[in-house]
Write a protein that holds these residues in place. Structure first.
Motif, PDB file in Angstrom:
ATOM      1  N   PHE A 147       0.050  -1.103  -0.133  1.00  9.41           N
ATOM      2  CA  PHE A 147      -0.017  -0.085   0.411  1.00  9.41           C
ATOM      3  C   PHE A 147       0.358   1.247   0.009  1.00  9.41           C
ATOM      4  CE2 PHE A 147      -3.272  -3.238   1.510  1.00  9.41           C
ATOM      5  CZ  PHE A 147      -4.733  -1.939   0.775  1.00  9.41           C
ATOM      6  N   PHE A 150       2.223   2.531  -3.060  1.00  7.15           N
ATOM      7  CA  PHE A 150       2.027   3.740  -4.462  1.00  7.15           C
ATOM      8  C   PHE A 150       1.571   4.659  -3.666  1.00  7.15           C
ATOM      9  CE2 PHE A 150       0.421  -0.716  -5.374  1.00  7.15           C
ATOM     10  CZ  PHE A 150       0.400  -0.487  -6.429  1.00  7.15           C
ATOM     11  N   ARG A 152      -0.752   7.568  -2.716  1.00 12.81           N
ATOM     12  CA  ARG A 152      -2.233   7.862  -1.498  1.00 12.81           C
ATOM     13  C   ARG A 152      -3.274   8.127  -3.165  1.00 12.81           C
ATOM     14  NH1 ARG A 152      -3.378  10.734   3.733  1.00 12.81           N
ATOM     15  NH2 ARG A 152      -1.337   9.034   4.442  1.00 12.81           N
ATOM     16  N   VAL A 154      -3.522   8.354  -6.483  1.00 10.61           N
ATOM     17  CA  VAL A 154      -3.353   7.168  -7.020  1.00 10.61           C
ATOM     18  C   VAL A 154      -4.067   5.640  -6.751  1.00 10.61           C
ATOM     19  CG1 VAL A 154      -2.076   5.544  -9.295  1.00 10.61           C
ATOM     20  CG2 VAL A 154      -1.143   7.724  -8.811  1.00 10.61           C
ATOM     21  N   LEU A 155      -3.698   5.454  -5.240  1.00  6.80           N
ATOM     22  CA  LEU A 155      -4.219   4.539  -5.714  1.00  6.80           C
ATOM     23  C   LEU A 155      -5.554   4.373  -4.513  1.00  6.80           C
ATOM     24  CD1 LEU A 155      -3.695   1.533  -4.848  1.00  6.80           C
ATOM     25  CD2 LEU A 155      -3.127   2.611  -2.262  1.00  6.80           C
ATOM     26  N   ALA A 156      -6.310   5.974  -4.347  1.00  5.25           N
ATOM     27  CA  ALA A 156      -7.743   6.305  -4.242  1.00  5.25           C
ATOM     28  C   ALA A 156      -7.936   6.316  -5.289  1.00  5.25           C
ATOM     29  CB  ALA A 156      -7.798   7.452  -3.284  1.00  5.25           C
ATOM     30  N   ALA A 158      -7.563   4.414  -8.169  1.00  2.00           N
ATOM     31  CA  ALA A 158      -7.855   3.346  -8.491  1.00  2.00           C
ATOM     32  C   ALA A 158      -9.021   2.768  -7.597  1.00  2.00           C
ATOM     33  CB  ALA A 158      -6.825   2.368  -8.627  1.00  2.00           C
ATOM     34  N   PHE A 159      -9.263   2.380  -6.264  1.00  2.00           N
ATOM     35  CA  PHE A 159      -9.854   2.133  -5.692  1.00  2.00           C
ATOM     36  C   PHE A 159     -11.847   2.651  -5.821  1.00  2.00           C
ATOM     37  CE2 PHE A 159      -6.818   0.868  -2.453  1.00  2.00           C
ATOM     38  CZ  PHE A 159      -7.030  -0.306  -2.109  1.00  2.00           C
ATOM     39  N   ALA A 173     -12.298   4.855  -0.356  1.00  2.00           N
ATOM     40  CA  ALA A 173     -11.296   4.732  -0.992  1.00  2.00           C
ATOM     41  C   ALA A 173     -10.172   5.237  -0.188  1.00  2.00           C
ATOM     42  CB  ALA A 173     -11.270   5.377  -2.257  1.00  2.00           C
ATOM     43  N   THR A 177      -6.464   3.673   2.274  1.00  3.90           N
ATOM     44  CA  THR A 177      -5.456   4.170   1.824  1.00  3.90           C
ATOM     45  C   THR A 177      -4.014   4.614   2.589  1.00  3.90           C
ATOM     46  OG1 THR A 177      -6.047   6.647   0.079  1.00  3.90           O
ATOM     47  CG2 THR A 177      -5.733   4.791  -0.810  1.00  3.90           C
ATOM     48  N   THR A 239      -7.116  14.939  -0.799  1.00  3.23           N
ATOM     49  CA  THR A 239      -6.694  13.433  -1.323  1.00  3.23           C
ATOM     50  C   THR A 239      -8.086  13.569  -1.575  1.00  3.23           C
ATOM     51  OG1 THR A 239      -4.825  12.713  -0.139  1.00  3.23           O
ATOM     52  CG2 THR A 239      -6.911  11.043  -0.909  1.00  3.23           C
TER      53      THR A 239
END
Length: 306
Positions: A147, A150, A152, A154-156, A158-159, A173, A177, A239
């Motif tokens: 986790f 990545f 934060r 970008v990962l959020a 994706a979720f 999401a 993250t 975010t």
């Protein structure tokens, strides 16, 4: 009838050098922390900004001068101060001031939910990994590393793309993250605590792992997590605003600050207030949490800034 040795006032009771009970010691510690924070001017400014924004969110129906969803295309993109519109109107003629007030509810709602979920998840994973050790520690920490690898946002993204746009999915999401740093902190604290003499004494008295973790390790980890939470709030706000800016957070016509900035970016050169004013609101809320976080760090972790 009181004796001469009894504190005569609440302040004297709180400042007593030798507390006579656990309740008095806890209350004195909280009061001493408050005195330390009160002596920090920037922290009090941040606390004042946060209280002001929370009050604005709570009393938004009373403070708003217009319906935040009402459109008036004949009066679109009017400047601040025009006919009672304190911050002007947006591209659909909606009052920006009223939308800011209701948008504060969404931003604070997201922050509070993430602050309630992410640290708790990180605390459980980190303390279990640190206390149990071995394969459990390796598996949980490698998942944490994945986790952390990545960015934060970008990962959020994706979720949210997988779950679907919306406030609830955005909160989930962001929480998914945000937990890894808390897990790292909790694990480090647990590794330091688990071999302490008082833990060994509790274990000899028959306490099981769950009781030791919940009753004896968690309380010692919470102060570090509180400091990290307050310092992370600005990142969480940004975010959330970023997801709203990209259209993956609160959906129109919700007056979410990030979405308001996204709408105003098309008019930034000619009608600067449409994007600038909600951007300043995001900045103010982020600044408030950063200032409060600095003060709490001084109170709860005096060596953290060294």
């Amino acid at each position: 009838m009181s004796t001469a040795t009894e504190p005569s006032t609440l302040k004297a009771w709180l400042l007593a050098e030798e507390p006579t009970s656990r309740r008095q010691a806890r209350a004195a510690s909280i009061y001493q922390g408050w005195l330390t924070m009160r002596g920090n001017t920037l922290t009090m400014i941040g606390l004042g900004i946060l209280i002001f924004l929370i009050l604005c969110a709570i009393f938004a129906p009373l403070l708003a001068t217009e319906n935040p969803f009402a459109q008036d295309l004949a009066n679109r993109l009017k400047p601040p101060g025009w006919e009672g519109h304190i911050f002007g109107t947006d591209s659909l003629g909606r009052d920006i001031y009223s939308r800011l007030l209701y948008g504060a509810r969404i931003s604070i709602y997201i922050v509070l939910l993430v602050a309630a979920v992410a640290p708790l998840v990180g605390l459980m994973i980190g303390t279990i990994a640190g206390y149990v050790g071995g394969v459990t520690d390796t598996v949980l920490m490698r998942a944490t590393d994945i986790f952390l690898a990545f960015p934060r946002l970008v990962l959020a993204l994706a979720f949210v793309a997988a779950l679907g746009a919306g406030i609830e999915n955005a909160v989930l999401a962001i929480a998914l993250t945000a937990w890894p740093p808390y897990a790292r902190i909790a694990r480090a604290e647990t590794l330091t605590i688990r071999n302490s003499d008082f833990i060994a004494a509790v274990r000899l008295q028959g306490a099981g792992p769950i009781r030791i973790i919940v009753r004896h390790i968690w309380p010692l980890c919470i102060s570090s997590l509180i400091v990290r939470v307050t310092l992370d709030m600005a990142g969480i706000i940004l975010t959330a605003a970023g997801l709203g800016f990209l259209g993956l957070g609160a959906q129109p016509p919700s007056p979410e600050w990030g979405a308001m900035v996204a709408e105003g970016r098309k008019y930034i050169l000619d009608y600067w207030w449409v994007a600038t004013i909600p951007g300043l609101a995001i900045f103010s809320l982020s600044l408030a949490f950063n200032l409060i976080g600095d003060g709490l760090r001084d109170v709860l972790d005096p060596t953290g800034g060294e």
